[in-house]
Write a protein that holds these residues in place. Structure first.
Motif, PDB file in Angstrom:
ATOM      1  N   LYS A  45       0.761  -1.125   0.035  1.00  0.00           N
ATOM      2  CA  LYS A  45       0.051  -0.080   0.015  1.00  0.00           C
ATOM      3  C   LYS A  45       0.767   1.261   0.059  1.00  0.00           C
ATOM      4  CE  LYS A  45      -2.620  -1.100   3.613  1.00  0.00           C
ATOM      5  NZ  LYS A  45      -3.630  -1.030   4.574  1.00  0.00           N
ATOM      6  N   ALA A  46       1.892   1.317   0.835  1.00  0.00           N
ATOM      7  CA  ALA A  46       2.797   2.359   0.783  1.00  0.00           C
ATOM      8  C   ALA A  46       3.462   2.657  -0.373  1.00  0.00           C
ATOM      9  CB  ALA A  46       3.887   2.269   1.613  1.00  0.00           C
ATOM     10  N   ALA A  50       2.886   6.092  -2.804  1.00  0.00           N
ATOM     11  CA  ALA A  50       4.069   6.823  -3.040  1.00  0.00           C
ATOM     12  C   ALA A  50       4.589   6.846  -4.670  1.00  0.00           C
ATOM     13  CB  ALA A  50       5.419   6.083  -2.646  1.00  0.00           C
ATOM     14  N   CYS A  51       4.267   5.924  -5.335  1.00  0.00           N
ATOM     15  CA  CYS A  51       4.456   5.990  -6.846  1.00  0.00           C
ATOM     16  C   CYS A  51       3.237   6.705  -7.402  1.00  0.00           C
ATOM     17  CB  CYS A  51       4.259   4.447  -7.524  1.00  0.00           C
ATOM     18  SG  CYS A  51       4.413   4.382  -9.018  1.00  0.00           S
ATOM     19  N   ASP A 113      -2.012   3.683  10.415  1.00  0.00           N
ATOM     20  CA  ASP A 113      -1.850   4.053   9.011  1.00  0.00           C
ATOM     21  C   ASP A 113      -0.407   4.578   8.359  1.00  0.00           C
ATOM     22  OD1 ASP A 113      -2.015   6.290  10.721  1.00  0.00           O
ATOM     23  OD2 ASP A 113      -3.295   7.664   9.286  1.00  0.00           O
ATOM     24  N   ILE A 114       0.395   3.866   9.164  1.00  0.00           N
ATOM     25  CA  ILE A 114       1.949   4.410   8.808  1.00  0.00           C
ATOM     26  C   ILE A 114       2.200   4.132   7.261  1.00  0.00           C
ATOM     27  CG2 ILE A 114       2.746   3.653  11.222  1.00  0.00           C
ATOM     28  CD1 ILE A 114       3.770   1.005  10.111  1.00  0.00           C
ATOM     29  N   TRP A 115       1.307   3.142   6.775  1.00  0.00           N
ATOM     30  CA  TRP A 115       1.757   3.194   5.165  1.00  0.00           C
ATOM     31  C   TRP A 115       1.394   4.291   4.508  1.00  0.00           C
ATOM     32  CZ3 TRP A 115      -2.114   3.923   1.710  1.00  0.00           C
ATOM     33  CH2 TRP A 115      -3.423   3.827   1.897  1.00  0.00           C
ATOM     34  N   ILE A 116       0.549   5.404   5.151  1.00  0.00           N
ATOM     35  CA  ILE A 116       0.250   6.645   4.608  1.00  0.00           C
ATOM     36  C   ILE A 116       1.441   7.738   5.091  1.00  0.00           C
ATOM     37  CG2 ILE A 116      -1.089   8.582   4.276  1.00  0.00           C
ATOM     38  CD1 ILE A 116      -3.371   6.811   4.490  1.00  0.00           C
ATOM     39  N   THR A 156      11.566   2.432 -10.398  1.00  0.00           N
ATOM     40  CA  THR A 156      12.291   2.496  -9.179  1.00  0.00           C
ATOM     41  C   THR A 156      11.210   2.169  -8.082  1.00  0.00           C
ATOM     42  OG1 THR A 156      13.090   4.724  -9.830  1.00  0.00           O
ATOM     43  CG2 THR A 156      12.924   4.397  -7.465  1.00  0.00           C
ATOM     44  N   PHE A 157       9.897   2.244  -7.985  1.00  0.00           N
ATOM     45  CA  PHE A 157       8.887   1.961  -7.014  1.00  0.00           C
ATOM     46  C   PHE A 157       8.703   0.425  -6.899  1.00  0.00           C
ATOM     47  CE2 PHE A 157       8.405   6.503  -6.843  1.00  0.00           C
ATOM     48  CZ  PHE A 157       8.287   6.734  -5.634  1.00  0.00           C
ATOM     49  N   ALA A 158       8.939  -0.143  -8.219  1.00  0.00           N
ATOM     50  CA  ALA A 158       8.712  -1.580  -8.167  1.00  0.00           C
ATOM     51  C   ALA A 158       9.983  -2.313  -7.461  1.00  0.00           C
ATOM     52  CB  ALA A 158       8.746  -2.180  -9.661  1.00  0.00           C
ATOM     53  N   ILE A 159      11.231  -1.520  -7.638  1.00  0.00           N
ATOM     54  CA  ILE A 159      12.330  -2.246  -6.971  1.00  0.00           C
ATOM     55  C   ILE A 159      12.202  -1.938  -5.579  1.00  0.00           C
ATOM     56  CG2 ILE A 159      14.883  -1.911  -6.667  1.00  0.00           C
ATOM     57  CD1 ILE A 159      15.129  -1.048  -9.705  1.00  0.00           C
ATOM     58  N   SER A 160      11.649  -0.407  -5.176  1.00  0.00           N
ATOM     59  CA  SER A 160      11.350  -0.310  -3.875  1.00  0.00           C
ATOM     60  C   SER A 160      10.592  -1.243  -3.237  1.00  0.00           C
ATOM     61  CB  SER A 160      10.546   1.140  -3.733  1.00  0.00           C
ATOM     62  OG  SER A 160      11.686   2.002  -4.321  1.00  0.00           O
ATOM     63  N   LEU A 161       9.257  -1.788  -3.548  1.00  0.00           N
ATOM     64  CA  LEU A 161       8.516  -2.709  -3.245  1.00  0.00           C
ATOM     65  C   LEU A 161       9.157  -3.956  -2.836  1.00  0.00           C
ATOM     66  CD1 LEU A 161       5.582  -3.563  -2.700  1.00  0.00           C
ATOM     67  CD2 LEU A 161       5.297  -4.368  -4.891  1.00  0.00           C
ATOM     68  N   LEU A 162      10.085  -4.387  -4.029  1.00  0.00           N
ATOM     69  CA  LEU A 162      10.775  -5.869  -3.590  1.00  0.00           C
ATOM     70  C   LEU A 162      11.493  -5.464  -2.542  1.00  0.00           C
ATOM     71  CD1 LEU A 162      11.753  -6.929  -7.264  1.00  0.00           C
ATOM     72  CD2 LEU A 162      10.010  -7.848  -6.073  1.00  0.00           C
ATOM     73  N   MET A 163      12.230  -4.505  -2.448  1.00  0.00           N
ATOM     74  CA  MET A 163      13.341  -4.249  -1.084  1.00  0.00           C
ATOM     75  C   MET A 163      12.459  -4.142   0.237  1.00  0.00           C
ATOM     76  SD  MET A 163      15.952  -1.491  -2.392  1.00  0.00           S
ATOM     77  CE  MET A 163      17.278  -1.893  -3.584  1.00  0.00           C
ATOM     78  N   PHE A 164      11.127  -3.751  -0.046  1.00  0.00           N
ATOM     79  CA  PHE A 164      10.508  -3.714   1.365  1.00  0.00           C
ATOM     80  C   PHE A 164       9.923  -5.103   1.483  1.00  0.00           C
ATOM     81  CE2 PHE A 164       9.496   1.227   1.987  1.00  0.00           C
ATOM     82  CZ  PHE A 164      10.772   1.491   2.098  1.00  0.00           C
ATOM     83  N   LEU A 165       9.513  -5.849   0.552  1.00  0.00           N
ATOM     84  CA  LEU A 165       8.891  -7.279   0.818  1.00  0.00           C
ATOM     85  C   LEU A 165       9.957  -7.877   1.370  1.00  0.00           C
ATOM     86  CD1 LEU A 165       6.685  -7.685  -2.320  1.00  0.00           C
ATOM     87  CD2 LEU A 165       5.801  -7.111   0.038  1.00  0.00           C
ATOM     88  N   PHE A 166      11.265  -7.832   0.842  1.00  0.00           N
ATOM     89  CA  PHE A 166      12.393  -8.731   1.559  1.00  0.00           C
ATOM     90  C   PHE A 166      13.161  -8.034   2.357  1.00  0.00           C
ATOM     91  CE2 PHE A 166      10.942 -10.631  -2.774  1.00  0.00           C
ATOM     92  CZ  PHE A 166      10.702 -11.940  -2.331  1.00  0.00           C
ATOM     93  N   SER A 167      12.696  -6.970   3.157  1.00  0.00           N
ATOM     94  CA  SER A 167      13.629  -6.010   3.834  1.00  0.00           C
ATOM     95  C   SER A 167      14.187  -6.691   4.848  1.00  0.00           C
ATOM     96  CB  SER A 167      12.705  -4.751   4.422  1.00  0.00           C
ATOM     97  OG  SER A 167      11.567  -5.645   5.419  1.00  0.00           O
ATOM     98  N   ARG A 168      13.543  -7.766   5.730  1.00  0.00           N
ATOM     99  CA  ARG A 168      14.098  -8.472   6.766  1.00  0.00           C
ATOM    100  C   ARG A 168      15.377  -9.456   6.418  1.00  0.00           C
ATOM    101  NH1 ARG A 168       8.545  -9.804  10.201  1.00  0.00           N
ATOM    102  NH2 ARG A 168       7.930  -7.579  10.684  1.00  0.00           N
TER     103      ARG A 168
END
Length: 213
Positions: A45-46, A50-51, A113-116, A156-168
């Motif tokens: 969602k975030a 952002a995108c 609502d931290i995603w916003i 850029t945001f597609a890569i951002s999503l992948l990084m956040f999904l695999f952040s841990r």
């Protein structure tokens, strides 16, 4: 500059400013008490929001500048100064106050609502990113280049999503020190971009200075 070179330039400019890997540490801090499913939902969602914000300002930003009688070179200088302050913090491995403060991180732990706020805005799409996409669109020579900028934003945001999904996993693999090194490198590139924006803006506003350089 040919089409492919322009796309690479636009992508790198936006990617360095968004700097998703630098935001991974903050994202992990904000979602540390969540389940994997909850964290991934927040990430999706975030990043989508952002995108959308970045694309909105890329498409309509110059019209908004026109309403206020501001030309793109003025924004180029202001944005360059702003980006340099962000870069300075990044080179010292600090969280930029332009993106998010430590106090905002602590307060956000209790909100749903931290995603916003603060993840979508301003962690991913802050004033620096908004200024950059408006400047890029305002200086794009043609329709094809404008489409490339929009594609660069989405990538850029597609890569951002992948990084956040695999952040841990990324955090475990690279480690905290590795992320600090990356943040400093991105800060250096961002500082160079900021200087170029300011210099170009000054030359365009004051043509005589361009002839002297």
């Amino acid at each position: 500059m040919d089409g492919f070179s322009f796309f690479i330039y636009a992508f790198l400019s936006i990617f360095v400013i968004v700097s998703p890997l630098s935001g991974v540490v903050t994202f992990i801090s904000l979602t540390s008490n969540m389940t994997l499913h909850e964290k991934n939902e927040i990430a999706k969602k975030a990043v989508i929001l952002a995108c959308i914000i970045a694309v909105f300002f890329a498409v309509l930003g110059n019209k908004l500048l026109g309403v206020f009688g501001i030309n793109v070179d003025s924004l180029r200088i202001a944005g360059g100064i702003l980006l340099f302050t962000i870069a300075f913090d990044m080179m010292h491995a600090k969280i930029s106050a332009e993106s998010i403060t430590e106090e905002e991180i602590n307060r956000s732990q209790e909100r749903e609502d931290i995603w916003i706020f603060p993840i979508a805005l301003p962690l991913l799409t802050g004033p620096g990113t908004i200024s950059a996409v408006i400047v890029l669109m305002g200086t794009a020579p043609g329709f094809q280049e404008k489409i490339m900028i929009l594609a660069a934003i989405v990538l850029t945001f597609a890569i951002s999503l992948l990084m956040f999904l695999f952040s841990r996993r990324i955090h475990r693999f690279i480690g905290y020190n590795g992320m600090l090194v990356f943040t400093r490198l991105m800060g250096l590139f961002l500082a160079a971009l900021a200087v170029d924006l300011v210099a170009t803006g000054i030359k365009n506003i004051f043509p005589m200075l361009g002839k002297l350089v």
